[in-house]
Design a protein around this motif. Sequence first.
Motif, mmCIF file in Angstrom:
data_model
loop_
_atom_site.group_PDB
_atom_site.id
_atom_site.type_symbol
_atom_site.label_atom_id
_atom_site.label_comp_id
_atom_site.label_asym_id
_atom_site.label_seq_id
_atom_site.Cartn_x
_atom_site.Cartn_y
_atom_site.Cartn_z
ATOM 1 N N PHE A 1 0.965 -1.235 0.062
ATOM 2 C CA PHE A 1 0.215 -0.088 -0.043
ATOM 3 C C PHE A 1 0.787 1.544 0.049
ATOM 4 N N LYS A 2 1.815 1.474 0.891
ATOM 5 C CA LYS A 2 2.660 2.523 0.846
ATOM 6 C C LYS A 2 3.353 2.952 -0.480
ATOM 7 N N GLU A 3 3.770 1.678 -1.086
ATOM 8 C CA GLU A 3 4.505 2.134 -2.458
ATOM 9 C C GLU A 3 3.355 2.497 -3.435
ATOM 10 N N GLU A 4 2.384 1.873 -3.348
ATOM 11 C CA GLU A 4 1.151 2.230 -4.249
ATOM 12 C C GLU A 4 0.754 3.924 -3.913
ATOM 13 N N LEU A 5 0.665 4.041 -2.781
ATOM 14 C CA LEU A 5 0.360 5.436 -2.482
ATOM 15 C C LEU A 5 1.284 6.534 -2.987
ATOM 16 N N LYS A 6 2.581 6.234 -2.884
ATOM 17 C CA LYS A 6 3.699 7.152 -3.078
ATOM 18 C C LYS A 6 3.566 7.160 -4.696
ATOM 19 N N THR A 7 3.442 6.114 -5.501
ATOM 20 C CA THR A 7 3.363 6.187 -6.797
ATOM 21 C C THR A 7 2.105 6.911 -7.395
ATOM 22 N N LYS A 8 0.957 7.100 -6.658
ATOM 23 C CA LYS A 8 -0.084 7.837 -6.947
ATOM 24 C C LYS A 8 -0.023 9.053 -6.613
ATOM 25 N N SER A 9 0.862 9.364 -5.726
ATOM 26 C CA SER A 9 1.161 10.810 -5.231
ATOM 27 C C SER A 9 2.065 11.454 -6.268
ATOM 28 N N ALA A 10 3.081 10.643 -6.617
ATOM 29 C CA ALA A 10 4.003 10.981 -7.761
ATOM 30 C C ALA A 10 3.280 11.484 -8.969
ATOM 31 N N TYR A 11 2.333 10.674 -9.320
ATOM 32 C CA TYR A 11 1.389 10.934 -10.447
ATOM 33 C C TYR A 11 0.643 12.205 -10.523
ATOM 34 N N VAL A 12 0.148 12.275 -9.079
ATOM 35 C CA VAL A 12 -0.326 13.747 -9.339
ATOM 36 C C VAL A 12 0.357 14.962 -9.124
#
Length: 295
Positions: free
Chosen positions: A3-14
Motif C-alpha cells: 500500500f505505501k508504495e502504491e500511495l507513493k506512486t499515485k502521489s507522484a502521478y498527481v
Amino acid sequence: MGFKEELKTKSAYVEGLLNKYMPKEEGYQETIFKAMNYSLSAGGKRLRPILTLEAAKIVGGDDKEAIPFSVAIEMIHTYSLIHDDLPALDNDDLRRGKPTNHKVFGDAMATLAGDALLNYAFEIMLKESIDTENPNLKLKAIYEIARGAGIYGMIGGQVVDVESENKSIEKEKLDFIHMNKTAAMIVGCMRAGATVGGATEEELENITKYAKNIGLAFQIVDDILDIVGDEKVLGKPIGSDIENHKSTYPALIGLDESRKVAKNLIEEAKESISKLSGDSEFLKDLADYIISRDH
C-alpha cells in the motif's frame, strides 16, 4: 506492490499533473505564480486528488476524465491552507516543514495566492466542461466540489470553528465543524470523481458514506496528532489547537475515546466502499492508513 508504495506512486502521478497544469512563473504577475507554486509544490499526501481519481475508477469510469477535477481539488485545498495559516486565522509559521506562504511572500500576496488558486481551480474545471461534447456530468462534478468547498461545506465549518474559539461547545457542534471543515471537501471530491465516472445513485450513496467517515476520522486523527504528534514529522508546530483555545475531540471526550471513535468510523467506511462492484482494496487500505498515520 504494498500500500505505501502504491500511495507513493499515485502521489507522484498527481505531482506530475499539478506541474502540467500550473502556469509558468513569468510576466508582470510573476510573483503570484511563484506564491501559488510555493505552497502547491510543498508536498503533502495528495489524498484528495487521489480520492477523486479512485472514485471515478471504482464505478467503472475512465479516471483520465477526472484529472482536471483532481488537480482543481488540490488547488482549492492548498488555497484553504494558505488562508488558514494567515495571522487573522491560525497564525502559523510552518506548513509541511517550510515557512508558511505569508512568511515568505507577506500577508497581502499570500491572501492573493489563495484567491488565485481558488479561481484558477474553477477556470480549469470549467474549461474542461466547455471543451466536451456532453458537459452535464462535468458541470455536476463542479457543483459537488463547489458545495464541498463553500458555505455549506469547508467555509461554513471554518466559520463555526472560528466563532467557537475560547468557548466550550457540545459534541453536535464539534461534529458540524469537522464534517464541514474537513469531511465536506473529501465528500465533494469523491462525488465529483464518481459523477464523472458515471456512478449510479446507489454508488454515489455508498461513496458518500465512505467519504464522510474517512473525512471525520481524518480530522479526529489530526486533533490527536496536535497533542501527541512529533513536530518534526508533522512539519508544523504541535499544540496550536490548545494555544488557539479550539474545541477538539480529545478535549471533549479524551484521547482514548477519540481513537475508538476514529477506528469505528474507518470500519464503517470500509463496509460502505466494499458494497461497490469495483476493486475497493486500495480505498480500504487508505482508510486504515488514515488512522495509523503520524503526519
